[in-house]
Design an enzyme around this catalytic site. Structure first.
Site, short mmCIF file in Angstrom:
data_model
loop_
_atom_site.label_atom_id
_atom_site.label_comp_id
_atom_site.label_asym_id
_atom_site.label_seq_id
_atom_site.Cartn_x
_atom_site.Cartn_y
_atom_site.Cartn_z
N ASP A 1 7.40 13.60 -0.20
CA ASP A 1 6.80 12.93 0.96
C ASP A 1 6.19 11.66 0.53
O ASP A 1 5.26 11.53 -0.43
CB ASP A 1 5.98 13.85 1.80
CG ASP A 1 5.51 13.48 3.32
OD1 ASP A 1 6.41 12.28 3.53
OD2 ASP A 1 4.72 13.77 3.83
N ASP B 1 11.39 9.38 5.29
CA ASP B 1 10.46 9.34 4.25
C ASP B 1 10.19 10.65 3.46
O ASP B 1 9.34 10.57 2.64
CB ASP B 1 9.39 8.43 4.43
CG ASP B 1 8.19 9.33 5.27
OD1 ASP B 1 8.95 10.00 6.17
OD2 ASP B 1 7.21 8.92 5.22
N GLU B 2 10.90 11.82 3.95
CA GLU B 2 10.73 13.01 3.32
C GLU B 2 11.87 13.72 3.27
O GLU B 2 12.90 13.78 4.11
CB GLU B 2 9.52 13.74 3.94
CG GLU B 2 9.83 14.00 5.28
CD GLU B 2 8.67 14.95 5.96
OE1 GLU B 2 8.15 15.87 5.43
OE2 GLU B 2 8.39 14.49 7.20
#
Length: 420
Positions: free
Chosen positions: A36, A130-131
Site C-alpha cells: 500500500d 495504489d494498493e
C-alpha cells in the site's frame, strides 16, 4: 524505515527449520503481501514539490463541497481524513497547502507501480490505484523470503517512482492488510502463520473487516471490545446481534480467510464526476462539465488501453436523489468527443429538470482491451478524426504537461488558451 516481525521465523529466539525443504514450505505458509502506498496522491505531488515535505498537504479542490482526496501524515495529525469535506479539513488544518489533483499523473504512476508488482509475481490482485495483494509463494526460490521480497518492492518503488510503500506479510489477505495498516507509513511488518490468531486477538474489534463505528458501538454495549472477545462469543449470539454478517466476523476473529489472491480482472468501468459548489440548473454549465468529464474519462481509457461499449450519465439533484442513464454504442469508444455526444443525448433524454443539479458524472462501462478489439471503420471520417486529434493531445500532454492544451469550450472567459 521500519522492519518488524511478529513471532515465527523472523523473531528472535525462533528455531530454524530442519532442512531447506522445510524452510521453503514454512516461507510459503506466510507469502501473501499487501502493498500500500503512503498518502499516494500527496506523495506523487511531492516529487515535483519537495519543499513541501514535512508540511501539512491536502490534495483536493478548495471548493466548499469538494472532499479530501489525499492528505499528508502531517495533515492527518490534525484530524484531516480522506473523503472529509474540504470545508471541515481546512478548518481543522488552516495551514495546510492545498494542491489541485492531477488524475492523469496518478494513473500513470499507478500503471508503473503495477508493472513493478507484475515483475515479481503473476499473482497480483489490485484493490485500487495504489494498493494490491501479491502471492509471492512462487517467487521465493528466485527472489528470497517474503520479507526479502517485501524489501525489494519497497526499494524499487522508492528508486523508480520516488514514493514510499508499506508492506504487510501474512498467511491470509485479511491479516496482510491489517499488517500493512499497522506499519504505516514507510514500514514493513510480517505476521507468521502460527502467530496470526494471537496477533489478531491483541487488536480492537474495529480491526475486523465489516466492523465499522456503529457495529463496534453495538458490540461494545455487549462487552465485546477486542477481537479476542469476538472469538470467545458464541456464534449464535453474534448472529443474533449482527445477523448474517455475524458468521463472517467470527471467522475473521479466528484468522480464517481462505480467499486466494486473484489476478486482476479487467476494470468494470472508468469514469469521473464533479460536485458543483452551488447547485445549478444552467444547461450551458452542465454541457461544459460533461465535456470536461468526458475528456477525463477518455484520457483514462486510452492510458489504460481500454475501449468502452457503454456510456453512462449520472445526475444527483439538490434533494440528493440520483438518476443514471446508459447507452450501448455500436462501436467501442475511447474518444472524449464520442463519449460526450452520447452523454448529451442521455442528458436530453431526461427531459425538463424539476430541480437544480448538485452532481454530474460520466462513466465508461463494458470495457475491453483496445488491442483485442477491431474498430469498425465509420463512413463518417469525423469519428476517426476525433480519435486521432485526442491521441495527438495525449502526446503533447505527456511531453509538456497535462494542462498544456484544453478544448476551446472548456476555457473560462478571459482565460488564455495555455494553462501552465
Amino acid at each position: 524505515m521500519r522492519q518488524e516481525a511478529f513471532g515465527g521465523a523472523q523473531s528472535a529466539g525462533s528455531k530454524p527449520p530442519r532442512s531447506a525443504g522445510d524452510a521453503l514450505r514454512e516461507m510459503r505458509r506466510t507469502s501473501i503481501l499487501h502493498v500500500d502506498m503512503d498518502a499516494f496522491f500527496v506523495s506523487v505531488e511531492l516529487r515535483s514539490r519537495p519543499e513541501l515535505r514535512g508540511k501539512p498537504v491536502i490534495v483536493g479542490f478548495p471548493a466548499e463541497r469538494s472532499v479530501v482526496l489525499s492528505a499528508s501524515y502531517e495533515a492527518r495529525a490534525t484530524g484531516v481524513k480522506s473523503a472529509m469535506p474540504m470545508s471541515i479539513a481546512m478548518r481543522r488544518c488552516p495551514s495546510a497547502v492545498i494542491i489541485n489533483p492531477r488524475h492523469k499523473e496518478y494513473y500513470e504512476v499507478s500503471a508503473r507501480l503495477m508493472e513493478i508488482f507484475a515483475s515479481i509475481t503473476d499473482l497480483v490482485e489490485p484493490l485500487s490505484v495504489d494498493e494490491a495483494f501479491l502471492d509471492v509463494s512462487g517467487a521465493i526460490r528466485r527472489l528470497g523470503s517474503p520479507m526479502d521480497i517485501g524489501h525489494l518492492i519497497r526499494r524499487r518503488v522508492q528508486s523508480e517512482l520516488g514514493i514510499t510503500a508499506s508492506v504487510g506479510i501474512a498467511s491470509t489477505k485479511f491479516v496482510a492488510k491489517i499488517a500493512s495498516t499497522r506499519c504505516k507509513p514507510d514500514g514493513i511488518l510480517q505476521i507468521d502463520a502460527e502467530d496470526s490468531v494471537p496477533y489478531l486477538h491483541s487488536l480492537p474489534v474495529g480491526a475486523l473487516w465489516g466492523v465499522g463505528g456503529k457495529t463496534a458501538e453495538v458490540l461494545s454495549r455487549l462487552g465485546i471490545r477486542t477481537v479476542a472477545d469476538v472469538a470467545a462469543t458464541p456464534l449464535a449470539s453474534l448472529k443474533k446481534v449482527l445477523g448474517a454478517s455475524g458468521e463472517h466476523v467470527h471467522r475473521l476473529s479466528m484468522g480464517i480467510d481462505p480467499r486466494p489472491v486473484t489476478p486482476a480482472r479487467l476494470e468494470k468501468s472508468i469514469g469521473a464526476e464533479e460536485t458543483f459548489s452551488i447547485d445549478t440548473g444552467d444547461q450551458a454549465l452542465l454541457l461544459r462539465e460533461l465535456l470536461r468529464l468526458s475528456h477525463r474519462t477518455a484520457i483514462r481509457l486510452r492510458s489504460s488501453g481500454m475501449l468502452a461499449r457503454t456510456v453512462a450519465l449520472k445526475l444527483r439533484y439538490s434533494d440528493f436523489s440520483t438518476v443514471t442513464r446508459s447507452r450501448t454504442v455500436q462501436t467501442p469508444v475511447d474518444s472524449a468527443q464520442l463519449i460526450y455526444q452520447v452523454a448529451v443525448q442521455l442528458l436530453e433524454s431526461l427531459g425538463n429538470r424539476s430541480m437544480s443539479v448538485r452532481l454530474v458524472g460520466v462513466r465508461a462501462e463494458q470495457l475491453e482491451p483496445a488491442g483485442q478489439t477491431s474498430l469498425q471503420l465509420s463512413l463518417d471520417r469525423r469519428d476517426d478524426n476525433w480519435r486521432a486529434a485526442e491521441q495527438a493531445l495525449d502526446r503533447v500532454s505527456e511531453r509538456f504537461g497535462s494542462k498544456t492544451l484544453l478544448p476551446a469550450r472548456l476555457l473560462e472567459p478571459g482565460k488564455p488558451a495555455t494553462d501552465t
